[in-house]
Design a protein around this motif. Structure first.
Motif, short mmCIF file in Angstrom:
data_model
loop_
_atom_site.label_atom_id
_atom_site.label_comp_id
_atom_site.label_asym_id
_atom_site.label_seq_id
_atom_site.Cartn_x
_atom_site.Cartn_y
_atom_site.Cartn_z
N GLU A 15 67.88 -27.82 37.99
CA GLU A 15 68.42 -26.75 37.14
C GLU A 15 69.73 -27.17 36.52
OE1 GLU A 15 70.67 -23.21 35.93
OE2 GLU A 15 71.22 -24.73 37.41
N MET A 16 70.59 -27.84 37.29
CA MET A 16 71.88 -28.29 36.76
C MET A 16 71.68 -29.33 35.67
SD MET A 16 74.55 -28.36 39.97
CE MET A 16 73.70 -29.66 40.86
N ASN A 17 70.72 -30.23 35.86
CA ASN A 17 70.42 -31.23 34.83
C ASN A 17 69.98 -30.56 33.53
OD1 ASN A 17 69.31 -33.78 37.03
ND2 ASN A 17 70.88 -34.03 35.50
N ALA A 18 69.07 -29.61 33.65
CA ALA A 18 68.58 -28.91 32.45
C ALA A 18 69.71 -28.15 31.77
CB ALA A 18 67.45 -27.96 32.84
N ARG A 19 70.56 -27.51 32.56
CA ARG A 19 71.67 -26.73 31.98
C ARG A 19 72.66 -27.64 31.25
NH1 ARG A 19 75.73 -24.29 35.59
NH2 ARG A 19 74.10 -24.58 37.17
N MET A 20 73.00 -28.77 31.84
CA MET A 20 73.92 -29.69 31.17
C MET A 20 73.31 -30.26 29.89
SD MET A 20 76.34 -32.00 33.59
CE MET A 20 75.05 -32.69 34.61
N GLY A 21 72.04 -30.62 29.96
CA GLY A 21 71.39 -31.18 28.79
C GLY A 21 71.38 -30.21 27.62
N ILE A 22 71.14 -28.93 27.91
CA ILE A 22 71.03 -27.92 26.85
C ILE A 22 72.39 -27.52 26.30
CG2 ILE A 22 70.36 -25.54 26.38
CD1 ILE A 22 67.98 -25.99 28.29
N PHE A 23 73.35 -27.21 27.19
CA PHE A 23 74.62 -26.66 26.72
C PHE A 23 75.65 -27.74 26.37
CE2 PHE A 23 72.70 -23.11 29.00
CZ PHE A 23 72.88 -22.10 28.06
N ALA A 24 75.53 -28.93 26.95
CA ALA A 24 76.41 -30.03 26.54
C ALA A 24 75.79 -30.82 25.39
CB ALA A 24 76.71 -30.95 27.71
N GLY A 25 74.46 -30.78 25.31
CA GLY A 25 73.76 -31.47 24.23
C GLY A 25 73.76 -32.98 24.35
N LYS A 26 74.03 -33.48 25.57
CA LYS A 26 74.08 -34.92 25.79
C LYS A 26 73.44 -35.27 27.12
CE LYS A 26 78.38 -35.51 23.16
NZ LYS A 26 79.80 -35.95 23.22
N GLY A 27 73.00 -36.53 27.23
CA GLY A 27 72.43 -37.01 28.48
C GLY A 27 73.52 -37.27 29.51
N LEU A 28 73.10 -37.45 30.75
CA LEU A 28 74.05 -37.62 31.85
C LEU A 28 74.87 -38.90 31.68
CD1 LEU A 28 75.14 -36.60 34.53
CD2 LEU A 28 73.22 -37.74 35.68
N ALA A 29 74.25 -40.00 31.31
CA ALA A 29 74.98 -41.26 31.13
C ALA A 29 76.01 -41.15 30.02
CB ALA A 29 74.00 -42.40 30.85
N ASP A 30 75.64 -40.43 28.96
CA ASP A 30 76.56 -40.22 27.84
C ASP A 30 77.81 -39.47 28.31
OD1 ASP A 30 77.51 -40.34 25.30
OD2 ASP A 30 75.88 -39.23 24.37
N LEU A 31 77.63 -38.43 29.11
CA LEU A 31 78.75 -37.63 29.61
C LEU A 31 79.61 -38.43 30.60
CD1 LEU A 31 76.99 -34.18 30.13
CD2 LEU A 31 78.61 -34.79 28.33
#
Length: 411
Positions: free
Chosen positions: A64-80
């Motif tokens: 859920e946290m992965n999906a939330r970050m992807g949608i509201f930050a608009g970037k992948g985890l490595a990018d962030l």
């Protein structure tokens, strides 16, 4: 009538959004995962079923946290991670991730080879053919086409449910063991418990799900559907784990049959559950291995390209994202070639992948929690105090279990 139309639209909307969560959680039931669950059922019967609800909760929170970050930050985890923690930290994390993912991909091509050899098909045909198919699927396909192929593969995991019913277990005993914790302090049981938990949540999943959500272009208004997809995927993963353990517990454990690999389990259940059950179990191993052999290299390509600031995405052409497709094809090709090498140390590679996963997972979990609680990134979508308590508790538990898994692997 109006209410019925609204429900119908919501269902259709969910069907359009679903995919990343279900695919990520399902594909994690790869050759290594199936081997672990098969051994858990063969050695301890139904004694580890009680862990499944707890594992599903942990997996659901993280997805859920992965999906939330992807949608509201608009970037992948490595990018962030690169933006917030710097290039050096990102390169170290990505180097370990790439090495672990290569070992995991090799292990899954080993699963392809083992499963087809059950039916008399040589690995020198099945492995190259599978590698070529996966290369064509990703390089020539669109995101929507590739996602549909992965969803079909995820649906085929239901063959394990059929195998479990054909094994004719005592369902009353199964239910009793599922709700009754049965913990032992002996080292063999503890090692199996740690391995069952550790094999369910791998670092590549955290990178792939978030990148997949971004690549699909899910909007903030569609977050509730993406969250439902993440939760549903976690439940499906738990159900498949449940049926694999039940199938092996009702046959191999009951008759004292010792196995060491998933393909041995597939062949060993035939005398007790029937040839069709053994066929389905072997087919499930092939399906899960080939799906993971496609998704894990994709996860690597997403993570490395995001970390380096390169273009990514299945919808792009090779000319538009040469680095993305080159990384994917290199990982698929190298993994397939290692399986065809007669003296390839497959057992060593599998242990190495597990050890590297154990090293990387605690760091990725902590990075993810720091990022999702950063208001500069998430705004008001940071974790609530209650959810933060659950998430940090989950992360702490996974850190401890993963470190224990690392220690037991080295010993």
């Amino acid at each position: 009538m109006r209410l019925s139309r609204i429900k119908k639209r919501r269902i259709l909307r969910f069907l359009a959004i679903m995919g990343p969560g279900i695919i990520t959680a399902s594909v994690d039931q790869d050759a290594g995962g199936i081997a672990t669950y098969s051994l858990a059922g063969a050695r301890y019967g139904f004694g580890l079923l009680w862990t499944i609800p707890l594992i599903v909760i942990s997996l659901a929170v993280i997805q859920e946290m992965n999906a939330r970050m992807g949608i509201f930050a608009g970037k992948g985890l490595a990018d962030l991670i690169r933006e917030r923690l710097g290039v050096r930290v990102t390169l170290v994390a990505l180097s370990v991730l790439a090495l672990a993912n290569l070992a995991n991909t090799v292990a899954n091509f080993a699963g392809v080879a083992a499963s087809t050899e059950i039916y008399g098909v040589s690995r020198y045909f099945s492995v190259p053919a599978s590698a070529l198919l996966l290369s064509w699927l990703v390089v020539k396909g669109t995101y929507r086409f590739v996602e549909k192929a992965f969803l079909v593969s995820s649906a085929l995991y239901l063959v394990y449910a059929v195998s479990a019913f054909l094994a004719r277990p005592s369902w009353l005993e199964v239910l009793h063991e599922t709700v009754r914790p049965n913990f032992h302090m002996d080292s063999a049981y503890l090692t199996m418990l740690i391995t069952v938990v550790g094999t369910t949540i791998a670092p590549w999943m955290l990178f792939y799900l978030q990148s997949s959500v971004v690549d699909k272009g899910i909007s903030t208004r569609e977050f509730s559907y993406a969250r439902a997809d993440a939760y549903l995927g976690s439940v499906i993963a738990g159900v498949m784990m449940f049926f694999i353990i039940v199938a092996c517990g009702a046959t191999l454990f009951r008759h004292g049959i010792r196995v060491e690999t998933a393909e041995q389990a597939a062949m060993a259940i035939e005398p007790f559950a029937g040839r069709f059950a053994a066929f389905l179990f072997g087919f499930g191993l092939f399906n899960s291995s080939i799906a993971a052999a496609a998704v894990i290299p994709l996860s690597t390509a997403y993570a490395v390209c995001e970390g380096l600031g390169w273009d990514t995405g299945i919808n792009r052409t090779f000319r538009e994202a040469p680095g993305f497709f080159s990384i994917y094809l290199s990982m698929v090709g190298a993994s397939a070639l290692l399986i065809l090498w007669p003296k390839a140390p497959l057992i060593t590679i599998m242990y190495l992948s597990q050890t590297l996963n154990g090293i990387l997972l605690p760091f990725v979990l902590i990075f993810m929690l720091l990022l999702i609680n950063d208001r500069a990134i998430m705004g008001i979508r940071v974790n609530s105090p209650t959810f933060n308590l659950i998430a940090w508790g989950t992360a702490a538990l996974m850190v401890v279990l993963t470190l224990l898994l690392l220690v037991t692997s080295i010993i």
